[in-house]
Design a protein around this motif. Sequence first.
Motif, PDB file in Angstrom:
ATOM      1  N   HIS A   1       1.687   1.930  -3.480  1.00  0.00           N
ATOM      2  CA  HIS A   1       0.504   2.481  -4.146  1.00  0.00           C
ATOM      3  C   HIS A   1       0.350   3.963  -3.809  1.00  0.00           C
TER       4      HIS A   1
ATOM      5  N   TRP B   1       0.820  -1.206   0.000  1.00  0.00           N
ATOM      6  CA  TRP B   1       0.000   0.000   0.000  1.00  0.00           C
ATOM      7  C   TRP B   1       0.861   1.266   0.000  1.00  0.00           C
TER       8      TRP B   1
ATOM      9  N   THR C   1       2.800   6.079  -5.700  1.00  0.00           N
ATOM     10  CA  THR C   1       2.433   6.268  -7.101  1.00  0.00           C
ATOM     11  C   THR C   1       1.367   7.337  -7.261  1.00  0.00           C
ATOM     12  N   ARG C   2       0.379   7.333  -6.355  1.00  0.00           N
ATOM     13  CA  ARG C   2      -0.729   8.284  -6.502  1.00  0.00           C
ATOM     14  C   ARG C   2      -0.458   9.632  -5.828  1.00  0.00           C
TER      15      ARG C   2
END
Length: 340
Positions: free
Chosen positions: A322, A319, A325-326
Motif C-alpha cells: 500500500h 501495508w 502504491t501511494r
Amino acid sequence: MIIWLNGAFGAGKTTAARELIDLLPGSRLYEPELVGASLRATLPKERLAEVDDVSELPSWRRLVVDTAAALLSEIPGPLIVPMTLLRQEHRDEIFGGLATRGIAVRHFLLHLEETFLRVRIDGRATTDDDAARRHGLAQLPHYSAALPWLTHDAHTIDTHGHTPRRTAEAIAEAISLDQGACPIVQTPPPRTETLAAGMLLFDDHDRVLLVDPTYKPGWEFPGGIVEAGEPPARAAVREVAEELGLSLPPRPDLLIVDWEPPRPPRPGGLRLLFDGRRLTPDQIRAIRLPADELRAWRFTTEDEAQTLLSPNRFDRLRWALHARTRGRPLNLEAGVPVGG
C-alpha cells in the motif's frame, strides 16, 4: 552434537538408537517423547484437545531444544534422538533452535517401504497399545508425503532386512564419513529488542520475492538483523547481497516501520521494509542462495504470500505494498498503521 534418527513409526528408530549407544563412546539416549509426556501431564485438557499430536505444540518444540541444550551442558554427548519429524517447518524450528545454541545436528532417515512398515506395525498388535498401532498406520500417508524433503535433508539408511545392530552400525559408519550433517548458519537468539531490515524485490509482474529459511518455519523477506552502528537501509542491501548474491543501489526507499511487541521467547523490536524495486531478467538469473541458510526462493502474488508468510509478516507486506502504491512510507505498531 545431536544424532537425530527420523523415520516412520515402525522403522526401528528406538531399537537402533539403543544399539548405537554401544558404538559411540559418551553418547546418551534422549527421547523427546518424555517432554511430550510432561506436557500432557501439565497442560489443561482443553489445550491438548486443540492439537492432534503434542509435537504441534510450540512449547514442545521449544522444550525439545532447551532440554537438549541443558543435557549437553551436563554431559559431553552426543545425544541420540529417535524421533519422527514429518513437518519440514518443525524440522526447521528445532534444528534452527539447536543451531542458535551452537549444537550441530546429524540427520538420518531410517527408511522402510510402506509394505514392510505395515507388517511391522501390525505385528505389534499383541504387544503394544492398539491406539499406538492405529496411530502408526494413520501416519503412513504423512510419511509418504514427507519423503521428498526428508530424503533431500537427511542421510537415508534402508533398514529392510537389517537387525537393530546392523542399522546402528550403518549409522555409525555414516557418522565416521561425516554424512548426515545439517549445516545451518544461525546466531544466538537475541535477549533484547532488535532492529531488522528487509527488502521487497519484484519481478515484471509485480510479484514479490520470498525466501525459505532452513533454520525457522515459514517463508521470509530477504533481510536480517541490523548490526551495531549500521544504517538500516545499508543492512537490507547487505543482506540481499549475502542471501541472493545481488548488488543493489545503496539507498532504497523506505516502505514501512513496524514495531513488533515482545512475545516471549521473542523480544520484539523495530522491523523495516525497503523497496528494492523490480529485478531485471539478468538479476533474476543471477540469484544464488547460501545452502546453509536458505532452501528456496520464489516470486509470489499477494494472495500466494498470505499462505506462506506468518500473519504478522503478511500484515507488513500488505501495508508495504500500500505504501509503495501511494509513494509514502507508513508507520505501524503490531502490523496496524498509526498516525496520518
